[in-house]
Design a protein around this motif. Sequence first.
Motif, PDB file in Angstrom:
ATOM      1  N   LYS A   1       0.884  -1.262   0.093  1.00 30.59           N
ATOM      2  CA  LYS A   1      -0.057   0.018   0.198  1.00 30.59           C
ATOM      3  C   LYS A   1       0.946   1.164  -0.023  1.00 30.59           C
ATOM      4  N   PRO A   2       0.563   2.281  -0.795  1.00 30.00           N
ATOM      5  CA  PRO A   2       1.247   3.574  -0.858  1.00 30.00           C
ATOM      6  C   PRO A   2       1.078   4.233   0.555  1.00 30.00           C
ATOM      7  N   THR A   3       2.052   5.038   0.974  1.00 29.76           N
ATOM      8  CA  THR A   3       2.080   5.634   2.117  1.00 29.76           C
ATOM      9  C   THR A   3       2.130   7.085   2.076  1.00 29.76           C
ATOM     10  N   GLU A   4       1.640   7.577   3.053  1.00 32.27           N
ATOM     11  CA  GLU A   4       1.843   9.307   3.150  1.00 32.27           C
ATOM     12  C   GLU A   4       3.347   9.608   3.067  1.00 32.27           C
ATOM     13  N   GLU A   5       4.323   8.865   3.602  1.00 38.15           N
ATOM     14  CA  GLU A   5       5.695   9.165   3.720  1.00 38.15           C
ATOM     15  C   GLU A   5       6.406   9.419   2.479  1.00 38.15           C
ATOM     16  N   ASN A   6       5.898   8.531   1.500  1.00 39.30           N
ATOM     17  CA  ASN A   6       6.520   8.496   0.096  1.00 39.30           C
ATOM     18  C   ASN A   6       5.682   9.129  -1.127  1.00 39.30           C
ATOM     19  N   GLY A   7       4.755   9.886  -0.530  1.00 36.59           N
ATOM     20  CA  GLY A   7       3.944  10.706  -1.389  1.00 36.59           C
ATOM     21  C   GLY A   7       3.254  10.132  -2.602  1.00 36.59           C
TER      22      GLY A   7
ATOM     23  N   PHE B   1      -0.105   8.511  -2.024  1.00 37.69           N
ATOM     24  CA  PHE B   1      -1.261   8.516  -1.439  1.00 37.69           C
ATOM     25  C   PHE B   1      -2.440   8.104  -2.517  1.00 37.69           C
TER      26      PHE B   1
END
Length: 41
Positions: free
Chosen positions: A33-39, A41
């Motif tokens: 799942k994409p995360t907020e940390e790697n931009g 979202f």
Amino acid sequence: MVLIQGEPTDAVEWFKVGRSIGNVRNQGADLIKPTEENGLF
């Protein structure tokens, strides 16, 4: 990876990942799942 293929590092898109990604014992959909940390979202 970059050294083997001969591509410059600018040609590759890099992403920061958590430590759980590097552990072969971890499994599950949460790992991709994409995360907020790697931009991503």
